[in-house]
Design an enzyme around this catalytic site. Structure first.
Site, mmCIF file in Angstrom:
data_model
loop_
_atom_site.group_PDB
_atom_site.id
_atom_site.type_symbol
_atom_site.label_atom_id
_atom_site.label_comp_id
_atom_site.label_asym_id
_atom_site.label_seq_id
_atom_site.Cartn_x
_atom_site.Cartn_y
_atom_site.Cartn_z
ATOM 1 N N THR A 144 -99.839 -60.449 26.633
ATOM 2 C CA THR A 144 -98.930 -60.871 25.557
ATOM 3 C C THR A 144 -98.304 -62.244 25.683
ATOM 4 O OG1 THR A 144 -98.218 -58.585 25.512
ATOM 5 C CG2 THR A 144 -96.582 -60.012 24.415
ATOM 6 N N SER A 174 -102.832 -69.833 24.073
ATOM 7 C CA SER A 174 -104.037 -68.877 24.300
ATOM 8 C C SER A 174 -105.268 -69.646 24.971
ATOM 9 C CB SER A 174 -104.609 -68.383 22.873
ATOM 10 O OG SER A 174 -104.866 -69.564 22.128
ATOM 11 N N CYS A 205 -103.790 -69.256 29.073
ATOM 12 C CA CYS A 205 -103.475 -67.939 29.642
ATOM 13 C C CYS A 205 -104.655 -66.882 29.174
ATOM 14 C CB CYS A 205 -101.984 -67.236 29.215
ATOM 15 S SG CYS A 205 -101.917 -65.699 29.849
ATOM 16 N N THR A 207 -103.698 -63.864 27.055
ATOM 17 C CA THR A 207 -103.356 -64.183 25.662
ATOM 18 C C THR A 207 -104.483 -64.716 24.627
ATOM 19 O OG1 THR A 207 -101.189 -65.027 26.584
ATOM 20 C CG2 THR A 207 -101.849 -65.710 24.240
#
Length: 176
Positions: free
Chosen positions: A5, A161, A164, A167
């Protein structure tokens, strides 16, 4: 605890935007869903809320927070403080593993299960596994561009994104 998340929010003046990615991961290695909706509108569309943590826990907290908003006629700060009190004191709620960012046109707050209700000094907040990446990107973008909040959170999420692994780039943006 907060894998899979990233949520980021930016408030500039009376504009606020929040974005979240769509990835749901089971355990450490399996992506279960790519387009989960982790950012929502609450209280007649006047409040944005995003969560990091367990999905079931987040739904419980969204429901409780929306009830507090109704109880306190949309007063975001009062609803957040009362939710944090309940979250900290209630035996069942105390075990919930999640963080929330909530915002309306007047304020933005981060709410945790240990009872913290924090208003960021700079109108920027981020949580989750990619939260630090999104936070750094959002701060740099706010300082060095004239982008509007919705564009800022979109760009910050794209940076997160790309760094990570928890993500993804299935980004949902909500704005007030």
């Amino acid at each position: 605890m907060f894998h899979a998340t990233t949520i980021v929010a930016v408030k500039k003046g009376d504009q606020v935007a929040m974005a979240g990615d769509g990835q749901v991961t089971m355990g450490q290695a399996t992506v279960m869903k790519h387009k989960a909706r982790k950012v929502r509108r609450l209280f007649h569309g006047k409040v944005l809320a995003g969560f990091a943590g367990s999905v079931a826990d987040a739904f419980t907290l969204f429901e409780k927070f929306e009830n507090k908003l109704e109880e306190y006629q949309g007063n975001l700060q009062r609803a957040a403080v009362e939710l944090a009190k309940d979250w900290r004191m209630d035996k069942a709620l105390r075990n919930l593993e999640a963080l929330l960012i909530v915002a309306d046109k007047q304020s933005m707050l981060l709410i945790s299960g240990s009872g913290e209700v924090i208003e960021p000094d700079d109108g920027i907040a981020a949580i989750g596994s990619g939260g630090n990446y999104a936070l750094a990107a959002a701060r740099a973008l706010v300082k060095n561009t004239d982008l509007q909040p919705a564009q800022l959170v979109q760009e910050a999420m794209e940076v997160a994104s790309s760094i990570c692994v928890y993500t993804n780039d299935q980004i949902i943006v909500e704005e007030l």
